[in-house]
Design a protein around this motif. Structure first.
Motif, PDB file in Angstrom:
ATOM      1  N   PRO A  98       0.802  -1.236  -0.072  1.00 49.23           N
ATOM      2  CA  PRO A  98      -0.375  -0.371  -0.039  1.00 49.23           C
ATOM      3  C   PRO A  98       0.955   1.291  -0.234  1.00 49.23           C
ATOM      4  N   GLN A  99       0.439   2.118  -0.376  1.00 44.52           N
ATOM      5  CA  GLN A  99       1.291   3.384  -0.912  1.00 44.52           C
ATOM      6  C   GLN A  99       0.530   4.538  -1.515  1.00 44.52           C
ATOM      7  N   LEU A 100       0.893   5.747  -0.090  1.00 41.73           N
ATOM      8  CA  LEU A 100       0.092   6.652   0.043  1.00 41.73           C
ATOM      9  C   LEU A 100       0.558   7.397  -1.495  1.00 41.73           C
ATOM     10  N   PRO A 101      -0.156   8.567  -1.480  1.00 42.09           N
ATOM     11  CA  PRO A 101      -0.079   9.285  -2.517  1.00 42.09           C
ATOM     12  C   PRO A 101       0.653  11.007  -2.718  1.00 42.09           C
ATOM     13  N   ASN A 102       1.216  11.010  -1.559  1.00 40.21           N
ATOM     14  CA  ASN A 102       2.661  11.688  -1.449  1.00 40.21           C
ATOM     15  C   ASN A 102       2.665  11.599   0.164  1.00 40.21           C
ATOM     16  N   GLY A 103       4.370  11.943   0.502  1.00 30.93           N
ATOM     17  CA  GLY A 103       4.667  12.107   1.774  1.00 30.93           C
ATOM     18  C   GLY A 103       3.965  12.733   2.958  1.00 30.93           C
ATOM     19  N   TYR A 104       4.499  11.483   4.323  1.00 31.85           N
ATOM     20  CA  TYR A 104       3.255  12.296   5.559  1.00 31.85           C
ATOM     21  C   TYR A 104       3.008  13.813   5.808  1.00 31.85           C
ATOM     22  N   TYR A 105       4.182  14.321   5.646  1.00 26.69           N
ATOM     23  CA  TYR A 105       3.100  15.709   6.164  1.00 26.69           C
ATOM     24  C   TYR A 105       2.057  16.381   4.420  1.00 26.69           C
ATOM     25  N   GLY A 106       2.409  15.844   3.692  1.00 22.82           N
ATOM     26  CA  GLY A 106       1.705  16.699   2.644  1.00 22.82           C
ATOM     27  C   GLY A 106       0.228  15.467   2.628  1.00 22.82           C
ATOM     28  N   MET A 107      -0.070  14.282   3.799  1.00 22.52           N
ATOM     29  CA  MET A 107      -1.343  13.578   4.000  1.00 22.52           C
ATOM     30  C   MET A 107      -1.650  13.758   5.502  1.00 22.52           C
ATOM     31  N   TYR A 108      -0.670  14.201   6.333  1.00 20.70           N
ATOM     32  CA  TYR A 108      -1.716  14.970   7.097  1.00 20.70           C
ATOM     33  C   TYR A 108      -2.079  16.046   7.056  1.00 20.70           C
ATOM     34  N   ILE A 109      -1.687  17.325   6.055  1.00 25.48           N
ATOM     35  CA  ILE A 109      -3.059  17.785   5.525  1.00 25.48           C
ATOM     36  C   ILE A 109      -3.789  16.694   5.173  1.00 25.48           C
ATOM     37  N   LEU A 110      -4.149  15.799   4.248  1.00 22.11           N
ATOM     38  CA  LEU A 110      -5.592  15.416   4.016  1.00 22.11           C
ATOM     39  C   LEU A 110      -5.914  15.511   5.142  1.00 22.11           C
ATOM     40  N   ALA A 111      -5.167  14.693   6.048  1.00 25.05           N
ATOM     41  CA  ALA A 111      -6.223  14.390   7.119  1.00 25.05           C
ATOM     42  C   ALA A 111      -6.530  14.843   8.435  1.00 25.05           C
ATOM     43  N   TYR A 112      -6.024  16.419   8.083  1.00 22.92           N
ATOM     44  CA  TYR A 112      -6.947  16.853   8.482  1.00 22.92           C
ATOM     45  C   TYR A 112      -8.518  17.829   8.143  1.00 22.92           C
ATOM     46  N   ILE A 113      -8.236  18.092   7.157  1.00 25.39           N
ATOM     47  CA  ILE A 113      -9.804  18.165   6.261  1.00 25.39           C
ATOM     48  C   ILE A 113     -10.474  16.263   6.109  1.00 25.39           C
ATOM     49  N   PRO A 114     -11.281  16.056   7.099  1.00 25.85           N
ATOM     50  CA  PRO A 114     -12.009  14.304   6.948  1.00 25.85           C
ATOM     51  C   PRO A 114     -12.580  14.640   5.128  1.00 25.85           C
ATOM     52  N   TRP A 115     -13.172  15.429   4.872  1.00 24.07           N
ATOM     53  CA  TRP A 115     -14.091  14.929   3.917  1.00 24.07           C
ATOM     54  C   TRP A 115     -12.508  14.681   2.516  1.00 24.07           C
ATOM     55  N   LEU A 116     -11.697  14.988   2.664  1.00 23.87           N
ATOM     56  CA  LEU A 116     -11.044  15.475   1.277  1.00 23.87           C
ATOM     57  C   LEU A 116     -10.495  14.230   1.705  1.00 23.87           C
TER      58      LEU A 116
END
Lengths: 410, 55
Positions: free
Chosen positions: A347-365
């Protein structure tokens, strides 16, 4: 049998080689060898804003380190892309023995103390707006979150010295229970509904944090209490590894309050919480929705590479001691950072951790980006019974993606 | 007294030595370790995964 090892150190890289009885001559050059030294430069970032404040006499400068975290790092992950370096398994023992790499992790430990004290001094002695104090507390917390990452690397290792250093550095964000809870709790229970440090599909990070922080503290304490009970000692004693780390926190943070006054109380509260929240963010994205199956004997299947999300981006991996090569970490938790490997078909995330953190902080996204990726994993293939689903969102998620059916992966 | 090794990380439980840090005194047999024992170093492997070592 292995016959020969060679180890050629040059200015920019080291080449490891061996003669393998089955695969013949194997050679690997670690091109990242010297990039790992960036960990020694990282303390410059949290204090960069302060330097610029003095240079330009503007409190706006203080926000630059946070902008770097959340804008520049995700962009550099996107721009610099994947990390092509991947040591062959046969070379791993040689990389493990090279002491250069571990010394870098040791050296970061005192830096975490210095940076917190330096920023606290600045907050305690300058005339700042409330917003500047908050920004500085978040900046300091972000760097102390990297301290938890250093403790993570050190606390997994077998030598006593490294476990001791982990306990010391965890004192900076006052998170002394982390290594015990993580090594003996999270690694045992990862990707199961029982793990407070594995997030569920449909669970927002804001709901997760209320389960993760208290759950981890409770589990860490329980594990340590059981160990001390076997030793015939009370959990309320100097033998408690958690209390030892908390005691250092009390001296450090109590000293800052005495030295710089009442402003340290909200400053340290925000600092501590934001450092913990860095860990929460990493935990949230590392196992989202992934689920180990129960076997006939009632145990969960052993943690497999497809039970962790990975991000094989060179820039943020250098910042995080390869934490993003997470599947290999869970397969081999005692393996040192320089030896962690990337694999195809994990399983691969579409960006690094810091980029994914921002997505995580916007739940619907986050749901929009991640839920379809969870269901598209080959071992899940749309089957929700193989997903760790938030029980409160179960009906909603089953209605949307269809029970046991191939989900519409759009 | 025997020795048992974690196949994942090579932690070795030596019955003659026990494990001081974990609170298993010397002479504690592998058999008598709790059923929910996991490897103290990696926590990935369960008790039944441990391999007896030949002396």
């Amino acid at each position: 049998m292995l016959t020969t090892y060679t180890n050629e150190v040059t200015v920019m890289s080291t080449t490891y080689a061996l003669q393998d009885s089955e695969r013949g001559y194997i050679e690997y050059t670690d091109k990242k060898r010297h990039l790992w030294m960036s960990s020694l430069a990282l303390p410059l970032f949290p204090v960069l804003g302060i330097a610029l404040y003095f240079a330009f006499d503007s409190q706006w400068m203080l926000v630059i380190p946070l902008l770097f975290n959340y804008l520049v790092i995700p962009f550099l992950d996107y721009a610099l892309g994947a990390d092509e370096n991947n040591p062959p398994e046969e070379i791993v023992p040689q990389l493990e023995q090279d002491t250069y790499y571990r010394v870098l992790t040791w050296l970061t430990v005192p830096m975490h103390f210095i940076v917190l004290i330096a920023i606290a001094w600045f907050v305690g002695t300058q005339d700042l707006t409330l917003w500047s104090v908050i920004v500085l507390a978040l900046t300091a917390g972000s760097y102390s979150g990297l301290g938890i990452n250093t403790a993570h690397e050190l606390g997994h290792k077998k030598p006593e010295l490294e476990r001791f250093l982990a306990k010391i550095v965890l004192a900076v964000p006052a998170y002394g229970h982390f290594c015990i809870e993580h090594n003996r709790g999270h690694h045992r229970d990862v990707a199961t509904p029982e793990d407070p440090a594995s997030s569920r599909m449909g669970e927002s990070i804001y709901k997760f944090v209320l389960r993760e922080i208290p759950g981890a503290a409770r589990r860490g304490w329980e594990v340590e209490k059981e160990r001390l009970a076997r030793l015939g000692k009370s959990e309320w004693s100097v033998h408690n590894d958690i209390l030892q780390s908390y005691a250092i926190s009390a001296v450090l943070q109590g000293g800052l309050i005495i030295a710089f006054g009442w402003i340290m109380i909200p400053f340290l509260a925000i600092h501590n919480f934001f450092a913990w929240f860095q860990l929460t963010s990493a935990n949230y994205i590392e196992h989202y929705g992934l689920l180990r199956q129960k076997e006939a004997n009632g145990r969960y299947e052993r943690c497999q590479p497809h039970h962790s999300w990975n991000a094989n981006y060179i820039f943020s991996n250098i910042l995080l001691f390869h934490l993003e090569r997470h599947s290999d970490h869970h397969a081999n938790p005692t393996r040192r950072y320089q030896s962690l490997r990337n694999f195809d078909d994990i399983p691969q995330l579409p960006n690094g951790y810091y980029g994914m953190y921002i997505l995580a902080y916007i739940p619907w996204l986050w749901y929009r980006v991640m839920d379809k990726r969870v269901l598209a994993l080959p071992h899940i293939n749309g089957d929700l019974s193989k997903v760790n689903v938030d029980p409160d969102k179960r009906d909603e998620i089953f209605a949307r993606f269809g029970e046991g059916k191939q989900a519409a992966l759009v | 007294m025997g020795k048992y090794r974690c196949p994942g990380c090579e932690y070795t439980y030596d019955e003659a030595l026990g494990d001081d840090h974990e609170g298993y005194p010397p002479g504690t047999t592998f058999e008598s370790l709790p059923e929910d024992f996991t490897c103290p170093d990696c926590a990935v492997r369960y008790k039944e995964d441990f391999e007896p070592l030949e002396d």
